[in-house]
Design a protein around this motif. Structure first.
Motif, PDB file in Angstrom:
ATOM      1  N   LEU A  39      20.890  50.475  21.629  1.00 47.37           N
ATOM      2  CA  LEU A  39      20.417  49.700  20.484  1.00 47.37           C
ATOM      3  C   LEU A  39      19.054  49.104  20.807  1.00 47.37           C
ATOM      4  O   LEU A  39      18.750  48.829  21.968  1.00 47.37           O
ATOM      5  N   GLY A  40      18.266  48.849  19.775  1.00 51.50           N
ATOM      6  CA  GLY A  40      16.988  48.185  19.972  1.00 51.50           C
ATOM      7  C   GLY A  40      16.151  48.301  18.717  1.00 51.50           C
ATOM      8  O   GLY A  40      16.357  49.197  17.902  1.00 51.50           O
ATOM      9  N   PRO A  41      15.170  47.406  18.557  1.00 48.58           N
ATOM     10  CA  PRO A  41      14.311  47.463  17.380  1.00 48.58           C
ATOM     11  C   PRO A  41      13.381  48.674  17.437  1.00 48.58           C
ATOM     12  O   PRO A  41      13.258  49.328  18.482  1.00 48.58           O
ATOM     13  N   GLY A 125      26.274  46.329  29.216  1.00 46.88           N
ATOM     14  CA  GLY A 125      27.655  45.957  29.474  1.00 46.88           C
ATOM     15  C   GLY A 125      28.603  46.564  28.458  1.00 46.88           C
ATOM     16  O   GLY A 125      28.224  47.422  27.673  1.00 46.88           O
ATOM     17  N   SER A 126      29.806  46.078  28.450  1.00 49.67           N
ATOM     18  CA  SER A 126      30.829  46.605  27.541  1.00 49.67           C
ATOM     19  C   SER A 126      30.624  46.043  26.134  1.00 49.67           C
ATOM     20  O   SER A 126      29.965  45.009  25.953  1.00 49.67           O
ATOM     21  N   PRO A 127      31.210  46.696  25.121  1.00 52.08           N
ATOM     22  CA  PRO A 127      31.138  46.143  23.764  1.00 52.08           C
ATOM     23  C   PRO A 127      31.733  44.738  23.685  1.00 52.08           C
ATOM     24  O   PRO A 127      31.195  43.877  22.985  1.00 52.08           O
ATOM     25  N   ALA A 128      32.810  44.467  24.413  1.00 51.74           N
ATOM     26  CA  ALA A 128      33.423  43.130  24.397  1.00 51.74           C
ATOM     27  C   ALA A 128      32.457  42.092  24.972  1.00 51.74           C
ATOM     28  O   ALA A 128      32.323  40.988  24.427  1.00 51.74           O
ATOM     29  N   GLU A 129      31.780  42.428  26.069  1.00 52.66           N
ATOM     30  CA  GLU A 129      30.796  41.502  26.658  1.00 52.66           C
ATOM     31  C   GLU A 129      29.634  41.280  25.704  1.00 52.66           C
ATOM     32  O   GLU A 129      29.120  40.169  25.582  1.00 52.66           O
ATOM     33  N   PHE A 130      29.227  42.339  25.019  1.00 51.30           N
ATOM     34  CA  PHE A 130      28.139  42.236  24.044  1.00 51.30           C
ATOM     35  C   PHE A 130      28.525  41.308  22.896  1.00 51.30           C
ATOM     36  O   PHE A 130      27.791  40.386  22.546  1.00 51.30           O
ATOM     37  N   GLN A 131      29.692  41.526  22.316  1.00 54.82           N
ATOM     38  CA  GLN A 131      30.136  40.696  21.200  1.00 54.82           C
ATOM     39  C   GLN A 131      30.438  39.267  21.636  1.00 54.82           C
ATOM     40  O   GLN A 131      30.337  38.344  20.829  1.00 54.82           O
ATOM     41  N   ALA A 132      30.758  39.051  22.891  1.00 53.02           N
ATOM     42  CA  ALA A 132      31.017  37.698  23.401  1.00 53.02           C
ATOM     43  C   ALA A 132      29.755  36.841  23.409  1.00 53.02           C
ATOM     44  O   ALA A 132      29.842  35.615  23.527  1.00 53.02           O
ATOM     45  N   LEU A 133      28.591  37.459  23.245  1.00 51.91           N
ATOM     46  CA  LEU A 133      27.347  36.692  23.150  1.00 51.91           C
ATOM     47  C   LEU A 133      27.265  35.906  21.845  1.00 51.91           C
ATOM     48  O   LEU A 133      26.402  35.041  21.702  1.00 51.91           O
ATOM     49  N   ALA A 134      28.149  36.214  20.913  1.00 47.50           N
ATOM     50  CA  ALA A 134      28.179  35.523  19.623  1.00 47.50           C
ATOM     51  C   ALA A 134      29.608  35.164  19.246  1.00 47.50           C
ATOM     52  O   ALA A 134      30.141  35.653  18.252  1.00 47.50           O
ATOM     53  N   PRO A 135      30.262  34.294  20.016  1.00 52.62           N
ATOM     54  CA  PRO A 135      31.684  34.000  19.771  1.00 52.62           C
ATOM     55  C   PRO A 135      31.953  33.277  18.456  1.00 52.62           C
ATOM     56  O   PRO A 135      33.063  33.351  17.940  1.00 52.62           O
ATOM     57  N   GLU A 136      30.931  32.593  17.930  1.00 44.58           N
ATOM     58  CA  GLU A 136      31.150  31.838  16.693  1.00 44.58           C
ATOM     59  C   GLU A 136      31.161  32.725  15.451  1.00 44.58           C
ATOM     60  O   GLU A 136      31.632  32.315  14.390  1.00 44.58           O
ATOM     61  N   ALA A 137      30.660  33.943  15.556  1.00 44.37           N
ATOM     62  CA  ALA A 137      30.626  34.856  14.412  1.00 44.37           C
ATOM     63  C   ALA A 137      32.036  35.404  14.166  1.00 44.37           C
ATOM     64  O   ALA A 137      32.855  35.485  15.069  1.00 44.37           O
ATOM     65  N   THR A 138      32.297  35.787  12.917  1.00 42.37           N
ATOM     66  CA  THR A 138      33.601  36.351  12.580  1.00 42.37           C
ATOM     67  C   THR A 138      33.437  37.839  12.286  1.00 42.37           C
ATOM     68  O   THR A 138      32.484  38.248  11.645  1.00 42.37           O
ATOM     69  N   GLY A 139      34.342  38.626  12.758  1.00 38.07           N
ATOM     70  CA  GLY A 139      34.291  40.070  12.536  1.00 38.07           C
ATOM     71  C   GLY A 139      33.419  40.764  13.579  1.00 38.07           C
ATOM     72  O   GLY A 139      32.417  40.215  14.034  1.00 38.07           O
ATOM     73  N   ASP A 140      33.806  41.973  13.938  1.00 34.01           N
ATOM     74  CA  ASP A 140      33.092  42.720  14.971  1.00 34.01           C
ATOM     75  C   ASP A 140      31.637  42.991  14.602  1.00 34.01           C
ATOM     76  O   ASP A 140      30.741  42.855  15.424  1.00 34.01           O
ATOM     77  N   ARG A 141      31.406  43.408  13.363  1.00 29.23           N
ATOM     78  CA  ARG A 141      30.030  43.728  12.954  1.00 29.23           C
ATOM     79  C   ARG A 141      29.135  42.495  13.005  1.00 29.23           C
ATOM     80  O   ARG A 141      28.023  42.547  13.523  1.00 29.23           O
ATOM     81  N   GLU A 142      29.606  41.371  12.487  1.00 28.86           N
ATOM     82  CA  GLU A 142      28.800  40.149  12.492  1.00 28.86           C
ATOM     83  C   GLU A 142      28.537  39.678  13.921  1.00 28.86           C
ATOM     84  O   GLU A 142      27.431  39.255  14.246  1.00 28.86           O
ATOM     85  N   ARG A 143      29.554  39.767  14.794  1.00 34.23           N
ATOM     86  CA  ARG A 143      29.345  39.386  16.203  1.00 34.23           C
ATOM     87  C   ARG A 143      28.289  40.272  16.851  1.00 34.23           C
ATOM     88  O   ARG A 143      27.412  39.797  17.569  1.00 34.23           O
ATOM     89  N   ALA A 144      28.366  41.584  16.589  1.00 37.43           N
ATOM     90  CA  ALA A 144      27.387  42.509  17.164  1.00 37.43           C
ATOM     91  C   ALA A 144      25.986  42.224  16.641  1.00 37.43           C
ATOM     92  O   ALA A 144      25.014  42.190  17.406  1.00 37.43           O
ATOM     93  N   GLU A 145      25.852  41.981  15.354  1.00 34.49           N
ATOM     94  CA  GLU A 145      24.528  41.711  14.777  1.00 34.49           C
ATOM     95  C   GLU A 145      23.956  40.382  15.277  1.00 34.49           C
ATOM     96  O   GLU A 145      22.769  40.276  15.562  1.00 34.49           O
ATOM     97  N   THR A 146      24.804  39.368  15.413  1.00 31.69           N
ATOM     98  CA  THR A 146      24.360  38.070  15.925  1.00 31.69           C
ATOM     99  C   THR A 146      23.967  38.180  17.392  1.00 31.69           C
ATOM    100  O   THR A 146      22.935  37.638  17.818  1.00 31.69           O
ATOM    101  N   ALA A 147      24.748  38.890  18.180  1.00 30.10           N
ATOM    102  CA  ALA A 147      24.423  39.090  19.602  1.00 30.10           C
ATOM    103  C   ALA A 147      23.102  39.829  19.738  1.00 30.10           C
ATOM    104  O   ALA A 147      22.242  39.450  20.550  1.00 30.10           O
ATOM    105  N   ALA A 149      20.607  39.956  17.573  1.00 25.60           N
ATOM    106  CA  ALA A 149      19.510  39.070  17.166  1.00 25.60           C
ATOM    107  C   ALA A 149      19.172  38.060  18.265  1.00 25.60           C
ATOM    108  O   ALA A 149      18.005  37.743  18.486  1.00 25.60           O
ATOM    109  N   ARG A 150      20.172  37.577  18.980  1.00 26.33           N
ATOM    110  CA  ARG A 150      19.920  36.643  20.080  1.00 26.33           C
ATOM    111  C   ARG A 150      19.167  37.315  21.221  1.00 26.33           C
ATOM    112  O   ARG A 150      18.361  36.695  21.904  1.00 26.33           O
TER     113      ARG A 150
END
Length: 156
Positions: A39-41, A125-147, A149-150
């Protein structure tokens, strides 16, 4: 870490287009997971990395290998055949590297996430580690997008 035989390995790669600033400078990465999403811009180096892996582009410095082959001299044909085999016959022992902007179902589709930005790995890292960068987001897609963006300071 034990590296899978079929892992693409980028070792201290430097690459630039013409006389421009290098896209990669001293870049090292081993893609050891069976299915990896990149992933990347726009402009992060995803397509350049894929071109290097396919030996369509040649690094100015460093070494690249895949299946313990290097795309140099007489071995370039064997290297390219090995990379082409990767695309033609997917199996559990084959490494798959996908470049995309899609973040849906990361955990279901990939074993590893790599985020590139300006020729630098910002996350590996793993998808779980990636999504853990945005624990406050709800849903896998939102967590991934928030992570994402961070990590790169912008949305996918």
């Amino acid at each position: 870490m034990r590296v899978a035989q079929m892992a693409p390995v980028f070792d201290d790669i430097t690459f630039r287009y013409g006389r421009r600033t290098p896209v990669f400078s001293g870049f090292s990465l081993t893609v050891a997971a069976p299915a990896t999403v990149l992933l990347g811009p726009n402009g992060a180096g995803k397509s350049t990395l894929m071109g290097l892996a396919a030996s369509q582009l040649t690094p100015t410095d460093g070494a690249l290998s895949f299946n313990r082959l290097r795309p140099e001299g007489r071995k370039q044909a064997a290297y390219r055949k090995s990379v082409a085999h990767l695309v033609e016959e997917l199996s559990p022992t084959v490494q798959v590297l996908v470049s995309t902007h899609q973040t849906e179902d990361l955990a279901a589709l990939y074993a590893q996430v790599i985020v590139l930005d300006q020729g630098t790995v910002r996350f590996h890292g793993s998808p779980a580690e990636f999504q853990a960068l945005a624990p406050e987001a709800t849903g896998d897609r939102e967590r991934a997008e928030t992570a994402y963006a961070r990590l790169v300071g912008q949305e996918i």
